[in-house]
Write an enzyme that holds these catalytic residues in place. Structure first.
Site, PDB file in Angstrom:
ATOM      1  N   HIS A   1      -0.552  16.833   4.052  1.00 15.58           N
ATOM      2  CA  HIS A   1      -1.745  17.499   4.569  1.00 15.58           C
ATOM      3  C   HIS A   1      -1.330  18.869   5.128  1.00 15.58           C
ATOM      4  O   HIS A   1      -0.294  19.001   5.794  1.00 15.58           O
ATOM      5  CB  HIS A   1      -2.371  16.698   5.710  1.00 15.58           C
ATOM      6  CG  HIS A   1      -2.984  15.393   5.283  1.00 15.58           C
ATOM      7  ND1 HIS A   1      -3.165  15.019   3.961  1.00 15.58           N
ATOM      8  CD2 HIS A   1      -3.489  14.362   6.024  1.00 15.58           C
ATOM      9  CE1 HIS A   1      -3.742  13.837   3.921  1.00 15.58           C
ATOM     10  NE2 HIS A   1      -3.934  13.411   5.153  1.00 15.58           N
TER      11      HIS A   1
ATOM     12  N   GLY B   1       0.810  -1.221   0.000  1.00 10.82           N
ATOM     13  CA  GLY B   1       0.000   0.000   0.000  1.00 10.82           C
ATOM     14  C   GLY B   1       0.840   1.267   0.000  1.00 10.82           C
ATOM     15  O   GLY B   1       2.083   1.221   0.046  1.00 10.82           O
TER      16      GLY B   1
ATOM     17  N   CYS C   1      -3.707  10.582  10.294  1.00 11.32           N
ATOM     18  CA  CYS C   1      -2.655  11.489   9.817  1.00 11.32           C
ATOM     19  C   CYS C   1      -2.909  12.959  10.154  1.00 11.32           C
ATOM     20  O   CYS C   1      -1.980  13.701  10.505  1.00 11.32           O
ATOM     21  CB  CYS C   1      -2.461  11.322   8.314  1.00 11.32           C
ATOM     22  SG  CYS C   1      -3.984  11.055   7.404  1.00 11.32           S
TER      23      CYS C   1
HETATM   24  N1  NAP Z   1      -2.523   7.115   3.469  1.00  8.20           N
HETATM   25  C1  NAP Z   1      -2.335   7.823   4.584  1.00  8.20           C
HETATM   26  O1  NAP Z   1      -1.902   8.991   4.553  1.00  8.20           O
HETATM   27  C2  NAP Z   1      -2.634   7.202   5.927  1.00  8.20           C
HETATM   28  C3  NAP Z   1      -2.253   7.887   7.084  1.00  8.20           C
HETATM   29  C4  NAP Z   1      -2.523   7.333   8.343  1.00  8.20           C
HETATM   30  C5  NAP Z   1      -3.169   6.121   8.410  1.00  8.20           C
HETATM   31  N2  NAP Z   1      -3.534   5.482   7.270  1.00  8.20           N
HETATM   32  C6  NAP Z   1      -4.216   4.190   7.405  1.00  8.20           C
HETATM   33  O2  NAP Z   1      -3.321   3.172   6.955  1.00  8.20           O
HETATM   34  C7  NAP Z   1      -4.077   2.114   6.364  1.00  8.20           C
HETATM   35  C8  NAP Z   1      -3.531   1.839   4.963  1.00  8.20           C
HETATM   36  O3  NAP Z   1      -3.644   3.022   4.202  1.00  8.20           O
HETATM   37  P1  NAP Z   1      -2.974   3.159   2.749  1.00  8.20           P
HETATM   38  O4  NAP Z   1      -3.178   4.587   2.399  1.00  8.20           O
HETATM   39  O5  NAP Z   1      -1.624   2.574   2.702  1.00  8.20           O
HETATM   40  O6  NAP Z   1      -3.987   2.247   1.872  1.00  8.20           O
HETATM   41  P2  NAP Z   1      -3.696   1.460   0.507  1.00  8.20           P
HETATM   42  O7  NAP Z   1      -2.726   2.176  -0.330  1.00  8.20           O
HETATM   43  O8  NAP Z   1      -5.041   1.170  -0.044  1.00  8.20           O
HETATM   44  O9  NAP Z   1      -3.008   0.083   1.002  1.00  8.20           O
HETATM   45  C9  NAP Z   1      -3.752  -0.898   1.708  1.00  8.20           C
HETATM   46  C10 NAP Z   1      -2.849  -2.075   2.013  1.00  8.20           C
HETATM   47  O10 NAP Z   1      -3.611  -3.029   2.771  1.00  8.20           O
HETATM   48  C11 NAP Z   1      -3.650  -4.279   2.081  1.00  8.20           C
HETATM   49  N3  NAP Z   1      -4.966  -4.890   2.266  1.00  8.20           N
HETATM   50  C12 NAP Z   1      -6.172  -4.399   1.877  1.00  8.20           C
HETATM   51  N4  NAP Z   1      -7.164  -5.262   2.230  1.00  8.20           N
HETATM   52  C13 NAP Z   1      -6.547  -6.323   2.808  1.00  8.20           C
HETATM   53  C14 NAP Z   1      -7.009  -7.550   3.357  1.00  8.20           C
HETATM   54  N5  NAP Z   1      -8.316  -7.860   3.403  1.00  8.20           N
HETATM   55  N6  NAP Z   1      -6.099  -8.418   3.852  1.00  8.20           N
HETATM   56  C15 NAP Z   1      -4.788  -8.109   3.815  1.00  8.20           C
HETATM   57  N7  NAP Z   1      -4.263  -6.975   3.326  1.00  8.20           N
HETATM   58  C16 NAP Z   1      -5.156  -6.081   2.826  1.00  8.20           C
HETATM   59  C17 NAP Z   1      -3.403  -3.943   0.630  1.00  8.20           C
HETATM   60  O11 NAP Z   1      -2.914  -5.098  -0.015  1.00  8.20           O
HETATM   61  P3  NAP Z   1      -3.173  -5.365  -1.593  1.00  8.20           P
HETATM   62  O12 NAP Z   1      -2.225  -4.464  -2.336  1.00  8.20           O
HETATM   63  O13 NAP Z   1      -2.842  -6.801  -1.727  1.00  8.20           O
HETATM   64  O14 NAP Z   1      -4.598  -5.017  -1.856  1.00  8.20           O
HETATM   65  C18 NAP Z   1      -2.365  -2.826   0.775  1.00  8.20           C
HETATM   66  O15 NAP Z   1      -1.109  -3.383   1.026  1.00  8.20           O
HETATM   67  C19 NAP Z   1      -5.534   2.543   6.414  1.00  8.20           C
HETATM   68  O16 NAP Z   1      -6.165   2.004   7.564  1.00  8.20           O
HETATM   69  C20 NAP Z   1      -5.452   4.051   6.535  1.00  8.20           C
HETATM   70  O17 NAP Z   1      -6.575   4.599   7.175  1.00  8.20           O
HETATM   71  C21 NAP Z   1      -3.274   5.974   6.040  1.00  8.20           C
END
Ligand code: NAP
Length: 340
Positions: free
Chosen positions: A241, A12, A128
């Protein structure tokens, strides 16, 4: 040192930066493992001079893993964290699922590092938009006690993950070419637009993202009395942000005093020279680990108000950097003989 460490959600947007940081910061690890969904299982990701095969997230995968740094959607975290804890693995969880549970510490190492000692297997990393705000609030709160905060966010599309990153680029290309584009992460076009809704509708006209800023901030600062009025907006910026923040303190702070407090705080960089056009912007903060603060001024509308502008890389300090710092804190406390 942890023998086996896993990055869960390694494919991700946050997972990508966690992998980079573990390499750049020379995080001590015996064997590093990458875990994601069935969709990515079997793919290979380069780490230093090795190719690591991505494993599928299953109940058995945590058997020999000591520490998991996880960034998956909430539903996945809710399901797998109990598997990991039952196998004796400590989880640092980026998702929103565990943050407000009473027996899960919610940690920002610059603000409440001591909270890690309370963990029972899971340590949560905040939302975040909350993380950068509490890093900025901490020195002012310690010096003059913050009573009230009014915050408006300008949140980048990478906050919505890989799909959010792609939506801005592909949606902008399509808009310029006057073609249609099916947005995946956003329910309105984000190209050349602003969306004043992040998360789902909750009580009293606020969204889930806005209420996270209220409740998580109070939990991290250990002060339920702080009043917070948030408005969260998605903007067509790829990364970082930005937040316009007004804090009202019990004791009056001058702008000069606030500037000094910010400048003396590790993890904060002050960029504040309006005359020279110097202030933090996504373009000069992306890829950096600090929280950047500028436009520091005494508020015109209330006697004890300080207004400022705060920018931070949401994938770094807002997510991956904070999680890796928590892992480093665990290693340091372990080495010092504290609870792992
Ligand atoms: N982006 C930000 O700025 C940020 C900041 C703070 C917190 N977060 C939190 O961090 C988390 C991830 O965010 P992200 O932005 O990195 O999202 P993302 O780019 O959509 O990545 C999601 C990751 O989770 C995996 N995943 C999804 N569904 C899954 C499942 N059922 N079983 C196992 N792995 C699964 C995906 O794997 P695949 O590639 O195999 O689908 C991918 O590696 C979220 O909870 C988000 O709220 C994000």
């Amino acid at each position: 040192m942890f023998d086996q460490v896993a990055v869960v959600g390694a494919t991700g947007a946050v997972g990508r930066i966690i992998r980079e940081l573990l390499d750049q910061r020379n995080f001590p690890v015996g064997r590093l493992r990458f875990i994601a969904s069935k969709r990515s299982a079997g793919s290979k990701i380069k780490f230093r001079d090795q190719e690591i095969t991505v494993e599928e997230l299953t109940p058995d995968v945590f058997k020999d893993i000591d520490l998991a740094i996880a960034s998956t959607p909430d539903e996945a975290a809710a399901e797998f964290c109990p598997w990991a804890v039952a196998a004796g693995c400590i989880v640092i969880d980026e998702s929103g699922y565990h943050r407000m549970l009473p027996d899960v510490p919610l940690v920002v190492p610059e603000v409440n590092p001591e909270a890690v000692d309370q963990h029972k297997g899971i340590i949560a990393s905040p939302n975040c938009s909350t993380t950068q705000m509490v890093v900025a609030m901490k020195p002012l709160h310690d010096a003059a006690r913050i009573r009230r905060v009014v915050v408006s966010t300008y949140q980048a599309t990478s906050g919505a993950g890989v799909a959010g990153e792609a939506d801005l680029i592909d949606g902008s290309r399509a808009a310029l070419a006057e073609e249609s584009y099916a947005y995946k992460a956003f329910k309105h076009p984000i190209a050349f637009n602003l969306i004043p809704q992040i998360g789902s509708p909750k009580q009293d006209g606020y969204t889930s993202e806005e209420l996270k800023m209220v409740h998580e901030t109070r939990k991290i600062l250990g002060d339920e009395s702080i009043l917070i009025s948030p408005t969260c907006v998605r903007v067509p910026v790829t990364n970082c942000h930005s937040e316009s923040i007004l804090v009202e303190t019990e004791r009056k702070l001058s702008a000069a005093e606030a500037r000094e407090l910010f400048a003396a705080t590790p993890g904060i960089t002050v960029v504040d020279d309006l005359g020279a056009g110097a202030y933090p912007m996504p373009s000069n903060c992306s890829g950096k680990d600090d929280v950047f603060i500028g436009r520091i001024r005494e508020d015109l509308s209330c006697p004890n108000g300080i207004a400022f502008w705060c920018v931070s890389d949401n994938l770094r300090k807002g997510a991956a950097t904070n999680a890796v710092q928590i892992a480093e804190l665990l290693v340091a406390r372990n080495a010092a003989g504290c609870k792992a």
